[in-house]
Design a protein around this motif. Structure first.
Motif, short mmCIF file in Angstrom:
data_model
loop_
_atom_site.label_atom_id
_atom_site.label_comp_id
_atom_site.label_asym_id
_atom_site.label_seq_id
_atom_site.Cartn_x
_atom_site.Cartn_y
_atom_site.Cartn_z
N ILE A 64 54.54 -75.87 -10.54
CA ILE A 64 54.79 -74.59 -9.95
C ILE A 64 53.59 -74.54 -8.60
O ILE A 64 52.52 -75.03 -9.23
CB ILE A 64 54.34 -73.30 -10.78
CG1 ILE A 64 55.57 -73.33 -11.80
CG2 ILE A 64 54.86 -71.86 -10.04
CD1 ILE A 64 57.05 -73.44 -11.46
N PRO A 65 53.98 -74.37 -7.40
CA PRO A 65 52.95 -74.21 -6.51
C PRO A 65 52.04 -72.89 -6.68
O PRO A 65 52.20 -71.99 -7.09
CB PRO A 65 53.75 -73.79 -4.96
CG PRO A 65 54.99 -73.24 -5.59
CD PRO A 65 55.36 -73.67 -6.92
N SER A 66 50.70 -73.38 -6.35
CA SER A 66 49.66 -72.43 -6.60
C SER A 66 49.68 -71.52 -5.27
O SER A 66 48.86 -71.67 -4.24
CB SER A 66 48.40 -73.16 -6.35
OG SER A 66 48.19 -73.44 -7.70
N SER A 67 50.51 -70.70 -4.93
CA SER A 67 50.90 -69.89 -3.84
C SER A 67 51.19 -68.30 -4.37
O SER A 67 51.66 -68.12 -5.44
CB SER A 67 51.94 -70.30 -2.87
OG SER A 67 51.58 -71.47 -2.38
N SER A 117 49.68 -63.39 -7.26
CA SER A 117 49.10 -63.85 -6.04
C SER A 117 48.65 -65.44 -6.47
O SER A 117 48.42 -66.11 -5.42
CB SER A 117 47.60 -63.20 -6.09
OG SER A 117 46.95 -63.75 -7.56
N ASP A 118 49.22 -65.99 -7.49
CA ASP A 118 49.06 -67.33 -7.64
C ASP A 118 49.98 -67.63 -8.78
O ASP A 118 49.63 -67.66 -10.05
CB ASP A 118 47.71 -67.90 -8.21
CG ASP A 118 47.43 -69.37 -8.42
OD1 ASP A 118 48.44 -70.19 -8.33
OD2 ASP A 118 46.23 -69.86 -8.23
N LEU A 119 51.20 -68.37 -8.43
CA LEU A 119 52.19 -68.57 -9.20
C LEU A 119 51.88 -69.59 -10.35
O LEU A 119 52.21 -69.79 -11.48
CB LEU A 119 53.54 -68.78 -8.61
CG LEU A 119 54.19 -67.57 -7.84
CD1 LEU A 119 55.10 -68.33 -6.87
CD2 LEU A 119 54.76 -66.60 -8.74
N LEU A 137 55.62 -67.24 -1.07
CA LEU A 137 55.10 -66.61 0.18
C LEU A 137 54.04 -67.30 0.31
O LEU A 137 53.20 -67.71 -0.30
CB LEU A 137 54.90 -64.98 -0.09
CG LEU A 137 55.81 -64.09 -0.59
CD1 LEU A 137 55.64 -62.63 -1.02
CD2 LEU A 137 57.09 -64.13 0.31
N SER A 138 53.73 -67.35 1.85
CA SER A 138 52.53 -67.99 2.31
C SER A 138 51.17 -67.24 2.24
O SER A 138 51.44 -65.97 2.24
CB SER A 138 52.65 -68.53 3.79
OG SER A 138 52.94 -67.53 4.62
N ARG A 139 50.14 -67.88 2.00
CA ARG A 139 48.87 -66.97 2.07
C ARG A 139 48.64 -66.51 3.18
O ARG A 139 49.00 -67.35 4.36
CB ARG A 139 47.69 -68.03 1.70
CG ARG A 139 47.85 -68.32 0.01
CD ARG A 139 46.60 -69.11 -0.36
NE ARG A 139 46.80 -69.64 -1.74
CZ ARG A 139 46.42 -68.92 -2.76
NH1 ARG A 139 46.38 -67.56 -2.70
NH2 ARG A 139 46.82 -69.35 -4.04
N PRO A 140 47.94 -65.30 3.38
CA PRO A 140 47.46 -64.70 4.77
C PRO A 140 46.59 -65.73 5.44
O PRO A 140 45.70 -66.31 4.87
CB PRO A 140 46.66 -63.30 4.25
CG PRO A 140 46.98 -63.07 3.11
CD PRO A 140 47.50 -64.46 2.19
N GLY A 141 46.81 -66.02 6.57
CA GLY A 141 46.10 -66.93 7.47
C GLY A 141 45.09 -66.31 8.30
O GLY A 141 44.79 -65.15 8.22
N LEU A 142 44.77 -67.00 9.54
CA LEU A 142 43.80 -66.76 10.39
C LEU A 142 44.27 -65.45 11.25
O LEU A 142 43.36 -64.48 11.24
CB LEU A 142 43.70 -67.71 11.35
CG LEU A 142 42.77 -67.54 12.67
CD1 LEU A 142 41.25 -67.49 12.05
CD2 LEU A 142 42.70 -68.71 13.46
N VAL A 143 45.45 -65.10 11.22
CA VAL A 143 45.91 -63.92 11.87
C VAL A 143 45.51 -62.73 11.17
O VAL A 143 44.97 -61.67 11.85
CB VAL A 143 47.45 -63.88 12.25
CG1 VAL A 143 48.17 -62.47 12.70
CG2 VAL A 143 47.86 -65.25 13.05
N GLU A 165 53.60 -57.89 -3.97
CA GLU A 165 53.79 -56.65 -4.35
C GLU A 165 55.03 -55.78 -3.91
O GLU A 165 56.00 -55.49 -4.47
CB GLU A 165 52.60 -55.96 -4.55
CG GLU A 165 51.51 -56.32 -5.20
CD GLU A 165 50.54 -57.20 -4.31
OE1 GLU A 165 50.71 -57.20 -3.22
OE2 GLU A 165 49.72 -57.99 -4.92
N ASP A 166 54.87 -55.91 -2.63
CA ASP A 166 55.99 -55.07 -1.52
C ASP A 166 57.39 -55.79 -2.12
O ASP A 166 58.66 -55.03 -2.17
CB ASP A 166 55.68 -54.95 -0.51
CG ASP A 166 54.55 -54.30 -0.18
OD1 ASP A 166 53.89 -53.56 -0.87
OD2 ASP A 166 53.75 -54.63 0.91
#
Length: 185
Positions: free
Chosen positions: A75-78, A97-99, A148-154, A167-168
């Motif tokens: 399972i990915p840590s995402s 927040s971390d599957l 889902l991807s982690r929030p990045g630089l943006v 959550e949403d």
């Protein structure tokens, strides 16, 4: 003419490679496998067993029985949303927040005495107990993920989310597919 006994059939469990819930595509992540002994019986434990007045001090979700649960695949840590499916029916939708951590032995995989005594771990205890119950009854629980991807630089620079929060998304999916394993509410 004597024939050699045919080998037992391979595991004939089949699940679709994806599942669409509330217009979201969840990928099949394998079965949730419950630890068994050499005779095929589910190994379970009740961490609060033997404690005085357990029946009066702790709710049913805390008393077990619990088992060791491992996902069939890595399972990915995402962050993401997960769906527990049994016999083609979505039974539970949740988020993390971390599957990878949630479905590890330190998450849903094993329940300790401390976790069984803390209401903060109610969801983990309830899900472990339900998956173990299904395994004892000979039923399979499949895991589907929407990673889902982690929030990045943006996100860090602008302060605005770069994408949807787990959550949403889980709330949206849950509104359309409330499973039988959810608490009433």
């Amino acid at each position: 003419m004597d024939r050699a006994a045919a080998p037992p059939p391979a595991d004939e469990h089949w699940a679709p490679d994806h599942l669409v819930l509330a217009r979201r595509v969840f990928a099949y992540a394998g079965r949730l496998v419950v630890e068994r002994d050499q005779h095929g019986q589910v190994i379970s434990h009740a961490p609060l067993a033997g404690m005085a007045a357990v029946e009066h001090r702790y709710p049913a979700w805390a008393r077990g029985p619990f088992g060791r649960i491992d996902p069939e695949r890595a399972i990915p840590s995402s962050p993401g949303v997960f769906a527990l499916v049994q016999d083609g029916t979505t039974r539970y939708v949740g988020h993390s927040s971390d599957l990878g951590r949630l479905f590890s032995p330190r998450g849903l995989g094993e329940i300790s005495r401390r976790e069984a005594q803390t209401s903060r771990y109610e969801e983990r205890c309830r899900l472990n107990r339900l998956v173990v119950r299904e395994a004892v009854a000979g039923r399979v629980v499949e895991l589907y993920l929407l990673v889902l991807s982690r929030p990045g630089l943006v996100h860090r620079v602008t302060g605005r989310p770069a994408q949807e929060r787990a959550e949403d998304v889980a709330a949206e999916v849950l509104a359309a597919h409330r499973g039988a394993w959810h608490l009433p509410g």
